[in-house]
Write an enzyme that holds these catalytic residues in place. Structure first.
Site, PDB file in Angstrom:
ATOM      1  N   ASP A 157     -10.130 -24.957  77.720  1.00  0.00           N
ATOM      2  CA  ASP A 157      -8.844 -24.724  77.165  1.00  0.00           C
ATOM      3  C   ASP A 157      -8.869 -24.121  75.957  1.00  0.00           C
ATOM      4  O   ASP A 157     -10.044 -23.902  75.200  1.00  0.00           O
ATOM      5  CB  ASP A 157      -8.204 -26.043  76.738  1.00  0.00           C
ATOM      6  CG  ASP A 157      -7.983 -27.096  77.993  1.00  0.00           C
ATOM      7  OD1 ASP A 157      -8.240 -26.661  79.076  1.00  0.00           O
ATOM      8  OD2 ASP A 157      -7.180 -28.001  77.634  1.00  0.00           O
ATOM      9  N   HIS A 212       1.628 -23.666  73.084  1.00  0.00           N
ATOM     10  CA  HIS A 212       1.066 -25.111  72.976  1.00  0.00           C
ATOM     11  C   HIS A 212       1.862 -26.018  72.184  1.00  0.00           C
ATOM     12  O   HIS A 212       1.214 -26.922  71.549  1.00  0.00           O
ATOM     13  CB  HIS A 212      -0.244 -24.758  72.171  1.00  0.00           C
ATOM     14  CG  HIS A 212      -1.381 -25.653  72.481  1.00  0.00           C
ATOM     15  ND1 HIS A 212      -1.634 -27.086  72.003  1.00  0.00           N
ATOM     16  CD2 HIS A 212      -2.365 -25.585  73.319  1.00  0.00           C
ATOM     17  CE1 HIS A 212      -2.607 -27.599  72.343  1.00  0.00           C
ATOM     18  NE2 HIS A 212      -3.377 -26.995  73.483  1.00  0.00           N
ATOM     19  N   HIS A 312     -13.404 -26.832  75.403  1.00  0.00           N
ATOM     20  CA  HIS A 312     -12.508 -26.080  74.817  1.00  0.00           C
ATOM     21  C   HIS A 312     -13.306 -25.064  74.445  1.00  0.00           C
ATOM     22  O   HIS A 312     -14.692 -25.169  74.142  1.00  0.00           O
ATOM     23  CB  HIS A 312     -12.098 -26.775  73.553  1.00  0.00           C
ATOM     24  CG  HIS A 312     -10.951 -27.723  73.920  1.00  0.00           C
ATOM     25  ND1 HIS A 312     -11.253 -29.120  74.267  1.00  0.00           N
ATOM     26  CD2 HIS A 312      -9.553 -27.847  74.010  1.00  0.00           C
ATOM     27  CE1 HIS A 312     -10.135 -29.749  74.379  1.00  0.00           C
ATOM     28  NE2 HIS A 312      -9.144 -28.968  74.329  1.00  0.00           N
TER      29      HIS A 312
END
Length: 446
Positions: A157, A212, A312
């Site tokens: 991500d 986001h 991430h």
């Protein structure tokens, strides 16, 4: 087994007789059915996408150029209804009119004490069938939470970012490992060179919204804008490809947001079944050693269900923790794949991967007839002109079974398909497309 074949269907008929059709597509993997959500005419929301016909292919500006940057909102701008393109809002209103977007799920409000959105001041159960919030571990029927048994989904991500992404991309390339990147559109805008590196490496580019936000706390129109602009920046920067998968920021999705993503843009929602907590590095209470231990525990654990881990490319520490434990995947007998490759599916709504052809879209505004979208990237329908439709279904092994149909009269056509020992026929053009799609689905499951 016809489930290991590429089925090519080519037929001609008048566009006025085409029916706009949704259907479920089923696949078998390791003995289990995998159902993608109904797909639809997402093509017309984004313009021409053909890369196979030089006379109709859209010409995109150079990625990173002034002309390219002028196409998009300001990075990390709070998007409102006014930010959404009219075509996207029209599509939203159409699916609302069809009753596909729940009207009994209110916009959530973030609760700073609990750290999660709440509904109607906490009076509406977020775990119940009405809301079904993933923040409270409620799984929607079309969500991806688990990988198939023995598999690990490789996904990251929040990229692309200059401090951490180069390390990750170089490592993935050195290992010949394909991954899914849930990119933030604003980060693509600011780090377009890294986007191109990931794309040129042959990785799957997926949606993590434009800026986001907590998606359940914004309006329907803002949801459309957040998703649409990410899809648009990827499309314009990848030769026309439209991502098929998305992961909501913070895992925050409910039945309202799921339905908008699914019915407006054809997106499949991806969550996770393990959180590495690497997003807390380097300043949070979790240490690199703790993240290492998380990966080690899961890789040495049971093979069912398969692993979809929240990882991430946010910091060098988060990337390094994943790299350090990557050898444990193979050492423990796991199979590592990108998210779409876990299920044998296409990476994009209109293309199988980064190098395959992009399927032509249909321009409703140009009067070319009703848009038709068959199923998912391996199974796509496109209108090349007002009278010719090409339907293609792609499955893994690359063999080919041709199926053809020809018009018997204006407004009708007959299908005669011989796939192995099965013979199918249908007439009446509104039903013809349904028969073709059913034929492909039956053939793949035979």
């Amino acid at each position: 087994m016809l489930s290991n074949s590429i089925i090519l269907l080519i037929f001609s008929l008048q566009s006025a007789c085409l029916a706009h059709l949704h259907h479920h597509t089923a696949r078998k993997i390791h003995g289990e059915n995998w159902y993608h959500p109904p797909d639809h005419s997402v093509h017309h929301l984004f313009g021409r996408q053909s890369t196979t016909n030089s006379s109709t292919a859209e010409v995109f500006p150079k990625v990173g150029s002034k002309e390219w940057k002028a196409l998009f909102p300001t990075p990390f701008e709070t998007l409102t209804k006014d930010a959404a393109k009219p075509a996207w809002l029209d599509a939203l209103n159409q699916v609302k009119a069809q009753g596909l977007i729940p009207t009994n799920v209110p916009v959530g409000k973030f609760n700073a004490t609990s750290g999660y959105p709440e509904y109607n001041g906490g009076q509406l159960d977020p775990k119940g069938d009405v809301v079904c919030s993933a923040s409270y571990f409620c799984r929607g029927p079309d969500d991806v939470w688990d990988a198939p048994e023995g598999h690990v989904g490789i996904a990251f991500d929040d990229g692309p970012l200059p401090t951490s992404s180069p390390l990750l991309y170089s490592f993935l390339k050195s290992q010949n490992q394909t991954a899914t990147h849930f990119f933030i559109g604003s980060n693509i805008y600011q780090n377009f060179d890294l986007f191109l590196q990931a794309f040129d490496n042959g990785d799957d580019i997926a949606c993590h919204t434009w800026s986001h936000p907590y998606m359940t706390t914004i309006s329907d129109e803002a949801v459309v804008a957040e998703l649409g602009w990410l899809l648009e920046i990827v499309r314009v920067s990848s030769g026309g490809r439209i991502p098929r998968y998305w992961r909501p920021p913070y895992g925050d999705v409910d039945n309202r947001v799921r339905a908008i993503a699914k019915y407006v843009f054809g997106l499949t929602t991806v969550i996770w079944n393990h959180d590495s907590l690497d997003w807390e590095l380097p300043e949070g209470p979790v240490t690199s050693a703790g993240v290492h231990q998380n990966y080690t525990t899961w890789y040495s654990g049971p093979k069912a269900p398969g692993l979809v881990i929240l990882s991430h490319e946010l910091t060098t520490q988060s990337v390094q923790a994943w790299i350090d434990t990557y050898p444990l995947i193979a050492q423990n007998g796991w199979i590592a794949k990108s998210i779409p490759d876990l299920f044998g599916g296409g990476w994009y709504v209109n293309a199988r991967n980064d190098t395959s052809d992009v399927v032509s879209g249909i321009q409703v505004a140009q009067g070319q007839g009703t848009p038709v979208w068959s199923g998912y990237a391996e199974e796509t329908a496109s209108l090349g002109s007002t009278t010719h439709l090409t339907f293609t279904s792609t499955v893994v092994d690359g063999s080919t079974v041709p199926i053809t149909a020809s018009p018997t009269a204006t407004g009708s056509a007959a299908l005669h398909a011989n796939a192995g020992n099965r013979r199918f026929s249908a007439s009446d053009s509104p039903a013809l497309l349904a028969a073709l799609l059913l034929t492909a689905a039956i053939a793949r499951l035979s």
